[in-house]
Design a protein around this motif. Structure first.
Motif, PDB file in Angstrom:
ATOM      1  N   ASN A 219       0.823  -1.214   0.000  1.00  0.00           N
ATOM      2  CA  ASN A 219       0.000   0.000   0.000  1.00  0.00           C
ATOM      3  C   ASN A 219       0.857   1.263   0.000  1.00  0.00           C
ATOM      4  O   ASN A 219       0.580   2.243   0.701  1.00  0.00           O
ATOM      5  N   GLY A 220       1.936   1.218  -0.784  1.00  0.00           N
ATOM      6  CA  GLY A 220       2.793   2.383  -0.959  1.00  0.00           C
ATOM      7  C   GLY A 220       3.821   2.609   0.127  1.00  0.00           C
ATOM      8  O   GLY A 220       4.658   3.512   0.014  1.00  0.00           O
ATOM      9  N   GLU A 221       3.795   1.802   1.173  1.00  0.00           N
ATOM     10  CA  GLU A 221       4.741   1.955   2.283  1.00  0.00           C
ATOM     11  C   GLU A 221       5.771   0.832   2.268  1.00  0.00           C
ATOM     12  O   GLU A 221       5.434  -0.335   2.072  1.00  0.00           O
ATOM     13  N   VAL A 222       7.034   1.181   2.486  1.00  0.00           N
ATOM     14  CA  VAL A 222       8.098   0.178   2.497  1.00  0.00           C
ATOM     15  C   VAL A 222       7.996  -0.659   3.768  1.00  0.00           C
ATOM     16  O   VAL A 222       8.040  -0.135   4.879  1.00  0.00           O
ATOM     17  N   THR A 223       7.849  -1.976   3.599  1.00  0.00           N
ATOM     18  CA  THR A 223       7.818  -2.870   4.752  1.00  0.00           C
ATOM     19  C   THR A 223       9.164  -3.520   5.009  1.00  0.00           C
ATOM     20  O   THR A 223       9.426  -3.987   6.118  1.00  0.00           O
ATOM     21  N   GLY A 224      10.013  -3.557   3.976  1.00  0.00           N
ATOM     22  CA  GLY A 224      11.312  -4.177   4.190  1.00  0.00           C
ATOM     23  C   GLY A 224      12.264  -3.975   3.026  1.00  0.00           C
ATOM     24  O   GLY A 224      11.852  -3.886   1.867  1.00  0.00           O
ATOM     25  N   GLU A 225      13.551  -3.856   3.366  1.00  0.00           N
ATOM     26  CA  GLU A 225      14.631  -3.864   2.387  1.00  0.00           C
ATOM     27  C   GLU A 225      15.425  -5.144   2.615  1.00  0.00           C
ATOM     28  O   GLU A 225      15.688  -5.529   3.762  1.00  0.00           O
ATOM     29  N   TYR A 226      15.827  -5.818   1.529  1.00  0.00           N
ATOM     30  CA  TYR A 226      16.468  -7.115   1.622  1.00  0.00           C
ATOM     31  C   TYR A 226      17.767  -7.111   0.817  1.00  0.00           C
ATOM     32  O   TYR A 226      17.850  -6.481  -0.238  1.00  0.00           O
ATOM     33  N   THR A 227      18.764  -7.840   1.301  1.00  0.00           N
ATOM     34  CA  THR A 227      20.014  -8.016   0.580  1.00  0.00           C
ATOM     35  C   THR A 227      20.031  -9.413  -0.023  1.00  0.00           C
ATOM     36  O   THR A 227      19.908 -10.404   0.699  1.00  0.00           O
ATOM     37  N   LEU A 228      20.175  -9.478  -1.346  1.00  0.00           N
ATOM     38  CA  LEU A 228      20.137 -10.755  -2.047  1.00  0.00           C
ATOM     39  C   LEU A 228      21.527 -11.394  -2.056  1.00  0.00           C
ATOM     40  O   LEU A 228      22.544 -10.716  -1.909  1.00  0.00           O
ATOM     41  N   ALA A 229      21.568 -12.695  -2.241  1.00  0.00           N
ATOM     42  CA  ALA A 229      22.826 -13.436  -2.200  1.00  0.00           C
ATOM     43  C   ALA A 229      23.762 -12.982  -3.313  1.00  0.00           C
ATOM     44  O   ALA A 229      23.373 -12.922  -4.474  1.00  0.00           O
ATOM     45  N   GLN A 230      25.014 -12.667  -2.975  1.00  0.00           N
ATOM     46  CA  GLN A 230      25.960 -12.170  -3.970  1.00  0.00           C
ATOM     47  C   GLN A 230      26.351 -13.245  -4.974  1.00  0.00           C
ATOM     48  O   GLN A 230      26.776 -12.939  -6.097  1.00  0.00           O
ATOM     49  N   SER A 231      26.204 -14.514  -4.625  1.00  0.00           N
ATOM     50  CA  SER A 231      26.587 -15.600  -5.529  1.00  0.00           C
ATOM     51  C   SER A 231      25.444 -16.049  -6.442  1.00  0.00           C
ATOM     52  O   SER A 231      25.660 -16.866  -7.342  1.00  0.00           O
ATOM     53  N   LYS A 232      24.262 -15.535  -6.243  1.00  0.00           N
ATOM     54  CA  LYS A 232      23.105 -16.015  -6.991  1.00  0.00           C
ATOM     55  C   LYS A 232      22.925 -15.221  -8.283  1.00  0.00           C
ATOM     56  O   LYS A 232      23.076 -14.000  -8.304  1.00  0.00           O
ATOM     57  N   ILE A 233      22.604 -15.922  -9.363  1.00  0.00           N
ATOM     58  CA  ILE A 233      22.302 -15.260 -10.627  1.00  0.00           C
ATOM     59  C   ILE A 233      20.944 -14.584 -10.507  1.00  0.00           C
ATOM     60  O   ILE A 233      19.948 -15.227 -10.176  1.00  0.00           O
ATOM     61  N   LEU A 234      20.904 -13.291 -10.775  1.00  0.00           N
ATOM     62  CA  LEU A 234      19.678 -12.528 -10.569  1.00  0.00           C
ATOM     63  C   LEU A 234      18.905 -12.271 -11.852  1.00  0.00           C
ATOM     64  O   LEU A 234      17.739 -11.898 -11.803  1.00  0.00           O
ATOM     65  N   ARG A 235      19.560 -12.436 -12.988  1.00  0.00           N
ATOM     66  CA  ARG A 235      18.841 -12.261 -14.242  1.00  0.00           C
ATOM     67  C   ARG A 235      18.006 -13.513 -14.520  1.00  0.00           C
ATOM     68  O   ARG A 235      18.531 -14.629 -14.588  1.00  0.00           O
ATOM     69  N   GLY A 236      16.707 -13.339 -14.668  1.00  0.00           N
ATOM     70  CA  GLY A 236      15.832 -14.483 -14.894  1.00  0.00           C
ATOM     71  C   GLY A 236      14.411 -14.032 -15.134  1.00  0.00           C
ATOM     72  O   GLY A 236      14.108 -12.838 -15.182  1.00  0.00           O
ATOM     73  N   ASP A 237      13.533 -14.997 -15.268  1.00  0.00           N
ATOM     74  CA  ASP A 237      12.138 -14.702 -15.544  1.00  0.00           C
ATOM     75  C   ASP A 237      11.428 -14.246 -14.279  1.00  0.00           C
ATOM     76  O   ASP A 237      11.881 -14.498 -13.158  1.00  0.00           O
ATOM     77  N   VAL A 238      10.310 -13.562 -14.465  1.00  0.00           N
ATOM     78  CA  VAL A 238       9.452 -13.093 -13.377  1.00  0.00           C
ATOM     79  C   VAL A 238       8.095 -13.766 -13.528  1.00  0.00           C
ATOM     80  O   VAL A 238       7.643 -14.041 -14.643  1.00  0.00           O
TER      81      VAL A 238
END
Length: 265
Positions: A219-238
């Motif tokens: 609802n427009g409010e940030v509930t959380g910021e997350y740090t993703l794994a540095q070793s994980k491939i992030l380019r992919g399908d949604v």
């Protein structure tokens, strides 16, 4: 159509995931790799076959809209993208918007989630939709609508769901045969909604991924910021997804509208 099982542990807040490798997408190396703050724990078993086969979900296609309506919508989208730039969540408002038809799916297999790919391969992006979900059981487990991203051919992916009391953010990793809850770098990930058994719950839900950082807005409010794994491939399908919290009747029913994805240039 992809499905995956989520089985809560009695002694912790982590979950077990059993993965079916039914969908695939292209993969490339991420462009930004700051260190992750999370310490994974062994919490999942990977398998190649689910215990049953779900019925297929609707195939999602980009929406065809009249020129005037499209112009008005893209003005709204540009305003939304500029807001995320001002907050520091996106690097640029220059990019492509893709709007999708509405999605509806009900799923009655406790602890499993299904997803329907959107056919877009991305690294940095944001996806937003209006969620509306209901439950056939008052005491259902964690359940609701969500998004899947960074989907790889080997089954790796991230999954983010909006439950009535929290945002559930998961990292499914087939390389280690483990999965873990992604901890919040900033924020609480907590939300408060009525029981979806009594009445359908509605909320605007946005997921932003920029480099190895992800942001969730409810609802427009940030509930959380997350740090993703540095070793994980992030380019992919949604994909869009439904997590079921009960085997009873229709299980968990999810409706999504105003689904759109922004991919910066």
């Amino acid at each position: 159509m992809q499905n995956q099982k989520v089985r809560p542990l009695v002694s912790s807040l982590l979950v077990l995931l059993t993965v079916s490798l039914a969908c695939s997408s292209s993969a490339a190396q991420p462009t930004s790799t700051p260190a992750s703050t999370d310490t994974p724990e062994p919490t999942a078993t990977i398998a190649t076959t689910p215990t049953n086969t779900p019925r297929p979900s609707p195939t999602l296609r980009p929406t065809q809209t009249p020129n005037l309506a499209a112009t008005q919508r893209y003005d709204e989208f540009n305003t939304q993208a500029q807001k995320y730039i001002d907050l520091g969540y996106l690097p640029s408002a220059d990019g492509e918007f893709i709007e999708y038809n509405d999605f509806e799916y009900d799923w009655a297999q406790l602890g499993w989630y299904n997803w329907a790919p959107l056919g877009v391969t991305v690294t940095d992006f944001y996806i937003s939709a209006q969620f509306k979900w209901s439950s056939a059981y008052r005491n259902a487990d964690t359940s609701g609508c969500g998004f899947i991203f960074a989907i790889q051919e080997n089954g790796d992916h991230y999954a983010v769901f909006l439950d009535r009391s929290e945002v559930l953010f998961l990292n499914a990793d087939s390389a280690t045969s483990y999965s873990r809850r992604v901890g919040v770098t900033r924020g609480t990930s907590r939300v408060i909604f009525d029981n979806p058994f009594d009445n359908p719950v509605e909320a605007d839900f946005t997921l932003i991924v920029n480099g190895t950082y992800a942001y969730v807005l409810v609802n427009g409010e940030v509930t959380g910021e997350y740090t993703l794994a540095q070793s994980k491939i992030l380019r992919g399908d949604v994909a869009v997804s439904v997590l079921s919290g009960t085997n009873k009747d229709f299980g968990t029913r999810c409706e999504m509208s105003d689904i759109h994805v922004f991919v910066p240039n």
